[in-house]
Design an enzyme around this catalytic site. Structure first.
Site, PDB file in Angstrom:
ATOM      1  N   SER A  69       0.820  -1.546  -0.053  1.00 42.37           N
ATOM      2  CA  SER A  69       0.014   0.171  -0.102  1.00 42.37           C
ATOM      3  C   SER A  69       0.988   1.703  -0.343  1.00 42.37           C
ATOM      4  CB  SER A  69      -0.848   0.041   1.179  1.00 42.37           C
ATOM      5  OG  SER A  69      -2.184  -0.801   1.277  1.00 42.37           O
ATOM      6  N   LYS A 105       0.006   3.247  -2.485  1.00 41.42           N
ATOM      7  CA  LYS A 105      -0.845   4.933  -2.758  1.00 41.42           C
ATOM      8  C   LYS A 105      -0.371   5.741  -2.614  1.00 41.42           C
ATOM      9  CE  LYS A 105      -4.738   1.529  -0.332  1.00 41.42           C
ATOM     10  NZ  LYS A 105      -3.723   0.716  -0.401  1.00 41.42           N
ATOM     11  N   SER A 138      -6.165   2.870   4.664  1.00 39.53           N
ATOM     12  CA  SER A 138      -5.604   1.600   3.536  1.00 39.53           C
ATOM     13  C   SER A 138      -6.897   1.156   2.751  1.00 39.53           C
ATOM     14  CB  SER A 138      -4.559   1.176   3.568  1.00 39.53           C
ATOM     15  OG  SER A 138      -3.571   0.853   2.919  1.00 39.53           O
TER      16      SER A 138
END
Length: 402
Positions: free
Chosen positions: A98, A101, A156
């Site tokens: 993640s 991101k 997340s």
């Protein structure tokens, strides 16, 4: 007789002409491979140094070395200048989880107004990977774009990423934008397949690229606000519930002590990537960014402790380190240096002695070659041609009356 006369006059013309030609400018001295430039020119540091395997750091005698970590790849850099203070396998391509991101936010944040309201449809939540982290986005509920971003950074939430990507033109369009943003930033190790960082074949990044994304995010006020928010309220159908940032260095949760001056950024975990983290902190007027990818020892929270060790070193002993690289963008990917060849060997060879392709590449890097020996070839050609023509005409005119 005639030939010797012509030759003598051509030589005389060339000699006289050369006396009035400007002297070639001194060739710019390129830095030796791996030798850092002064602080104001750190973008010129040889980027191939960070492509070498192992730990790269330049310290004066007696200075404390960076900590030994279990992570497969890590990096710590000055966020203001982009100077890389130390790194280990900085360009090793690994699944990012993640932390990707952060790139999703860089590509998408400027395109979506934070106060925009959107009612989610069931179709927008299709395709979320099994076992994904979720913030709890529900169909038929209206959200502000800012609420969805909090869901991305704090929880997340892959469900929030799906909705934002849909508002941004769709999943594939967002992938294209992320790839384009990575290239613009000089992050050439990153291949985007899934914007939420979910494990996908071919999806990789590196400690170097993640540091580039973290540093770029610190220049965006919305990015900083979202990534540094420890707690928030997330809307539900007529009510709201609390969410907490999963970055333990920010919240101090689960037995991980908060890091002083932490700005935030992004953590991640998947079964394929292991634990990953981009952390930025500010102390004493300096801001550092550190990245850690896949620690192999210490358990689930080792990624935070290893990032802590890097930041501690950077704020103390790292002050004396000379940069080994730069997070500033480079135009093209860099080919790693072959370990068996000494780093300074190529730089020590004069440009004129190098083979054709290398010579052309060196000229492109060094910039304008005005005043060089090659630049004088064209004027000399014209001068020599003029002298030959004049001499020939003189001989012909002397022979015609006879």
């Amino acid at each position: 007789m005639i030939v010797s006369c012509v030759v003598r006059r051509v030589a005389a013309c060339a000699t006289v002409s050369l006396l009035f030609l400007p002297a070639p400018a001194a060739a710019a001295q390129a830095p030796r491979r791996g030798e850092p430039m002064p602080p104001q020119a750190t973008a010129a540091i040889d980027p191939s140094v960070l492509h070498r395997s192992g730990t790269q750091v330049r310290l004066p005698p007696g200075a404390e070395a960076p900590p030994e970590l279990s992570a497969r790849s890590w990096l710590v850099a000055d966020a203001r200048s982009g100077d890389v203070l130390a790194a280990h396998d900085a360009h090793r391509r690994l699944p990012p989880a993640s932390t990707l991101k952060a790139l999703f936010a860089l590509a998408t944040l400027p395109r979506l107004a934070p106060d925009t309201l959107h009612t989610v449809e069931e179709s927008e939540l299709r395709g979320v990977g099994a076992g994904s982290s979720l913030v709890g986005v529900k169909e038929d509920v209206t959200y502000r774009v800012a609420d969805l971003w909090l869901g991305v950074f704090l929880s997340s939430g892959n469900d929030a990423v799906r909705v934002l990507a849909g508002l941004n033109g769709g999943w594939e369009e967002t992938v294209r934008q992320m790839r384009e943003t990575a290239r613009e930033l000089g992050a050439h190790d990153t291949e985007v397949v899934s914007p939420d960082g979910y494990d996908a074949p071919g999806q990789v990044s590196s400690a170097y690229d993640l540091a580039v994304f973290g540093r770029a995010g610190l220049q965006n006020a919305d990015f900083v606000r979202y990534c540094g928010t420890p707690y928030a309220k997330f809307p539900a159908d007529g009510w709201s519930f609390g969410i907490r940032n999963t970055n333990r260095l920010l919240t101090g949760a689960d037995g991980v002590a908060r890091y002083p001056g932490l700005i935030g950024v992004k953590n991640g975990y998947t079964s394929g990537a292991g634990h990953t983290l981009i952390a930025a902190a500010r102390q004493g007027g300096r801001t550092l960014v550190a990245t850690v990818m896949n620690p192999r020892e210490g358990g689930a929270y080792a990624v935070y402790e290893e990032a802590r060790a890097l930041l501690d070193w950077g704020f103390e002993a790292g002050r004396r380190a000379r940069p080994v690289g730069s997070l500033l963008p480079h135009r093209t990917p860099v080919t790693p240096v072959t370990p068996s060849v000494p780093a300074a060997t190529e730089a020590a060879v004069p440009v004129s002695a190098r083979p054709g392709p290398q010579r052309a590449a060196a000229a492109a890097v060094d910039g304008d070659d005005t005043g060089s020996g090659a630049g004088m070839l064209l004027p000399l050609t014209f001068i020599g041609s003029a002298c030959v023509a004049a001499a020939t005409l003189w001989v012909v005119r002397r022979r015609v009356p006879r």
